[in-house]
Design a protein around this motif. Sequence first.
Motif, PDB file in Angstrom:
ATOM      1  N   TYR A 246       2.957   7.413  12.897  1.00  0.00           N
ATOM      2  CA  TYR A 246       3.780   8.351  12.127  1.00  0.00           C
ATOM      3  C   TYR A 246       5.090   7.688  11.750  1.00  0.00           C
ATOM      4  N   ILE A 247       5.433   7.734  10.473  1.00  0.00           N
ATOM      5  CA  ILE A 247       6.666   7.116   9.976  1.00  0.00           C
ATOM      6  C   ILE A 247       7.781   8.154  10.042  1.00  0.00           C
ATOM      7  N   ALA A 248       8.888   7.800  10.727  1.00  0.00           N
ATOM      8  CA  ALA A 248       9.954   8.767  11.007  1.00  0.00           C
ATOM      9  C   ALA A 248      10.660   9.251   9.745  1.00  0.00           C
ATOM     10  N   LYS A 249      11.000   8.347   8.833  1.00  0.00           N
ATOM     11  CA  LYS A 249      11.657   8.740   7.590  1.00  0.00           C
ATOM     12  C   LYS A 249      10.837   8.198   6.418  1.00  0.00           C
ATOM     13  N   PRO A 250       9.732   8.877   6.126  1.00  0.00           N
ATOM     14  CA  PRO A 250       8.809   8.332   5.129  1.00  0.00           C
ATOM     15  C   PRO A 250       9.222   8.648   3.692  1.00  0.00           C
ATOM     16  N   ARG A 251       9.039   7.671   2.841  1.00  0.00           N
ATOM     17  CA  ARG A 251       9.124   7.894   1.406  1.00  0.00           C
ATOM     18  C   ARG A 251       7.765   7.585   0.804  1.00  0.00           C
ATOM     19  N   HIS A 252       7.417   8.384  -0.183  1.00  0.00           N
ATOM     20  CA  HIS A 252       6.130   8.229  -0.854  1.00  0.00           C
ATOM     21  C   HIS A 252       6.415   7.559  -2.196  1.00  0.00           C
ATOM     22  N   ILE A 253       6.087   6.287  -2.299  1.00  0.00           N
ATOM     23  CA  ILE A 253       6.295   5.545  -3.545  1.00  0.00           C
ATOM     24  C   ILE A 253       4.943   5.005  -3.992  1.00  0.00           C
ATOM     25  N   GLU A 254       4.629   5.215  -5.244  1.00  0.00           N
ATOM     26  CA  GLU A 254       3.332   4.809  -5.773  1.00  0.00           C
ATOM     27  C   GLU A 254       3.525   3.902  -6.978  1.00  0.00           C
ATOM     28  N   VAL A 255       2.511   3.090  -7.249  1.00  0.00           N
ATOM     29  CA  VAL A 255       2.577   2.147  -8.363  1.00  0.00           C
ATOM     30  C   VAL A 255       1.458   2.452  -9.349  1.00  0.00           C
ATOM     31  N   GLN A 256       1.824   2.601 -10.617  1.00  0.00           N
ATOM     32  CA  GLN A 256       0.840   2.800 -11.671  1.00  0.00           C
ATOM     33  C   GLN A 256       0.207   1.455 -12.017  1.00  0.00           C
ATOM     34  N   VAL A 257      -1.109   1.380 -11.891  1.00  0.00           N
ATOM     35  CA  VAL A 257      -1.816   0.154 -12.250  1.00  0.00           C
ATOM     36  C   VAL A 257      -2.786   0.429 -13.389  1.00  0.00           C
ATOM     37  N   PHE A 258      -3.143  -0.632 -14.085  1.00  0.00           N
ATOM     38  CA  PHE A 258      -4.109  -0.534 -15.183  1.00  0.00           C
ATOM     39  C   PHE A 258      -4.963  -1.785 -15.186  1.00  0.00           C
ATOM     40  N   GLY A 259      -6.257  -1.606 -15.341  1.00  0.00           N
ATOM     41  CA  GLY A 259      -7.166  -2.737 -15.459  1.00  0.00           C
ATOM     42  C   GLY A 259      -8.063  -2.558 -16.661  1.00  0.00           C
ATOM     43  N   ASP A 260      -8.658  -3.639 -17.112  1.00  0.00           N
ATOM     44  CA  ASP A 260      -9.635  -3.540 -18.193  1.00  0.00           C
ATOM     45  C   ASP A 260     -10.955  -4.172 -17.754  1.00  0.00           C
ATOM     46  N   ASN A 261     -11.919  -4.227 -18.653  1.00  0.00           N
ATOM     47  CA  ASN A 261     -13.231  -4.778 -18.325  1.00  0.00           C
ATOM     48  C   ASN A 261     -13.321  -6.274 -18.616  1.00  0.00           C
ATOM     49  N   HIS A 262     -12.164  -6.908 -18.786  1.00  0.00           N
ATOM     50  CA  HIS A 262     -12.118  -8.344 -19.060  1.00  0.00           C
ATOM     51  C   HIS A 262     -11.409  -9.096 -17.939  1.00  0.00           C
ATOM     52  N   GLY A 263     -11.242  -8.434 -16.793  1.00  0.00           N
ATOM     53  CA  GLY A 263     -10.644  -9.090 -15.635  1.00  0.00           C
ATOM     54  C   GLY A 263      -9.133  -9.025 -15.573  1.00  0.00           C
ATOM     55  N   ASN A 264      -8.497  -8.281 -16.473  1.00  0.00           N
ATOM     56  CA  ASN A 264      -7.036  -8.182 -16.479  1.00  0.00           C
ATOM     57  C   ASN A 264      -6.568  -6.974 -15.679  1.00  0.00           C
ATOM     58  N   ALA A 265      -5.457  -7.104 -14.990  1.00  0.00           N
ATOM     59  CA  ALA A 265      -4.847  -5.993 -14.250  1.00  0.00           C
ATOM     60  C   ALA A 265      -3.330  -6.153 -14.275  1.00  0.00           C
TER      61      ALA A 265
END
Length: 668
Positions: free
Chosen positions: A202-221
């Motif tokens: 359990y994290i005492a002072k948690p922050r929820h940070i998320e990263v928007q990612v994008f990939g394609d069908n040509h191996g790029n991210a």
Amino acid sequence: MFSKILIANRGEIACRVIRTAQKLGISTVAVYSDADAHALHVGMADEAVNIGPAPVTDSYLRADHIIKAALDTGAEAIHPGYGFLSENPGFVDAVVKAGLVFIGPSADSIRAMGLKDAAKRLMEKAGVPVVPGYHGEAQELVVLASKAREIGYPVLIKARAGGGGKGMRKVDSPDDFAEALGSARREAKSAFGDDRVLVEKYIAKPRHIEVQVFGDNHGNAVHLYERDCSLQRRHQKVIEEAPAPGITAEMREAMTGAAVKAAQAIKYSGAGTIEFIVDATEGLRPDRFWFMEMNTRLQVEHPVTEMVTGLDLVEWQLRVAAGEKLPLAQANIPLNGHSIEVRLYAEDPAKSFLPATGTLYHLAFPNAVKDGAVRVETGVRSGDEISPFYDPMIAKLVVHGADRAAALRAMQNALSETEVAGTVTNTAFLAALVRHPGFAAGDVDTGLIDRDLAGLIAPVAIEAGAKELAILFASGLLKRPVSTDPWTALRGYSHHATLAYPVMLEENGAITRYEVSVLGDERYGISSPADTQELRVRHGPATWHVTGKGINLHAKAMTIPHGVAVLAKGAAATFSVADPFLLAEAAGGGGDRLAAPMPGLVKSVRFAVGDQVKKGQVLLVLEAMKMEHSITAPHDGRIAEIASEGTQVKEKSSLVRFEDAGNDSSKI
């Protein structure tokens, strides 16, 4: 690029997808349940197909109905939106099997991230930091309790499937572990059909940070930077922003790099979000963030990313699904200013955020929407109904500023200019959060709301004069003359005495009679059994200005069924007005039925069939528009029928029927 797509969703996300499709010249097909036949997304689409009754299990979760609708209309691809079938790998398989394109990741990618324990093991192999904990297969109490001791208390028990905080329990002591585990398992089994859990530090002072990612069908991210979603209530996001307050270049590089690595590990294609838990006890440090889970879909909060990057993520989804490469390389993705999003719901914060229903008799958003300073994502409009079948979200308000301080000011203004009449909302709660000193300073964590909940949900009374304006409005005297005829213009004129116009206001289950009189130009008097006051009322371009003793109110007023709504600075008050002629008719003994004055819920029933009642006795209590209304007997009688407690009734539905006893004195 596709020529026609079907949107397998409803509400604001369906409208959002349709707008981008229209921009790209793509035809759209909407699907709708019986309850959504006249919904906004249905009207916006080029075509619409009914897929079943109102319950989601009979409509929006019917993959077979949705796929058939796509095939019948000639759609080439299906956009799932978020929620419903968006992260269902079986649905993806069925879409592909039908020869259609799923606008989102592959079924394999969804499966890889669908179970938290398996996803974390996969991330560990990929070199992505994972919260210290136990993610193994053994589920015996003795094993889990032993792992909890190794991790060190406090720990968090989490369901391996699903989300939304269900099946999650914080445990502070070994003595409480067994009970908490049993509770978490029961809840997880009920919600997801899977009672297996994992145990984490359990994290005492948690922050929820998320990263928007994008990939394609040509191996790029690539990544499109981070969003902070730390303001949560019961693990549900309330306010989101981008970029994360206080983040350093070093922290961003470490976190976004880990997110891209996670997407590459599963050969991800389309829009996705890597969610991290961050220990903020010593600020944001690059060695204090850990992978939580991946959302393999577009997120509700994606507009804040769009606001700071200037990109259209739905357009990116469509292009990637159509086989194109990502529109931009990582080095060319901009990051400008700051954006904040709030979720406006029909819910009552004072009653544990109980979801509300009702008709949106009035819905207006900030004027800044017109110049792009404020963005509104909504699937409803004035006159629409918030039904009990779906999520009660009214809209998302999204603002952008040159920096966080500017964005905060913009959001404060946006909330103060948002007007909703017909249902209770969380507007005041959101406004209190935006003003919260900790949030304003960027000192946020996931526990902020719970710690300060009492202050955040404290009732905010509308300004003095609201009731008086409602009474004046209900009297009809504020309506402008429709002609120059002096008899029309001089509405309060009388040869012998000042005319008094009665207004019957229902207050706390009782009827109070007020009398309104015209005292002169823009001057009115209101008399009640308690007092008499004099007011001056002027009408501006959009609002009424009411002044009097202790009153200086600028507000809007409007007639709604059976009442008047007054709106001022983001606050709304509803006043129930009784028709004096109907009251007089009831008192005189007209009719043997009592009908519901408005849609509502029968909260309590005081009598039963066959009971003899006296005039004035309260027969039942109807909750409507978040107010309780006492339904009283107009005079003596015997009850032949009475509505059941807990029944949802429509306007004019029969509530009580009395026996017809011919000329007997009990007939009413």
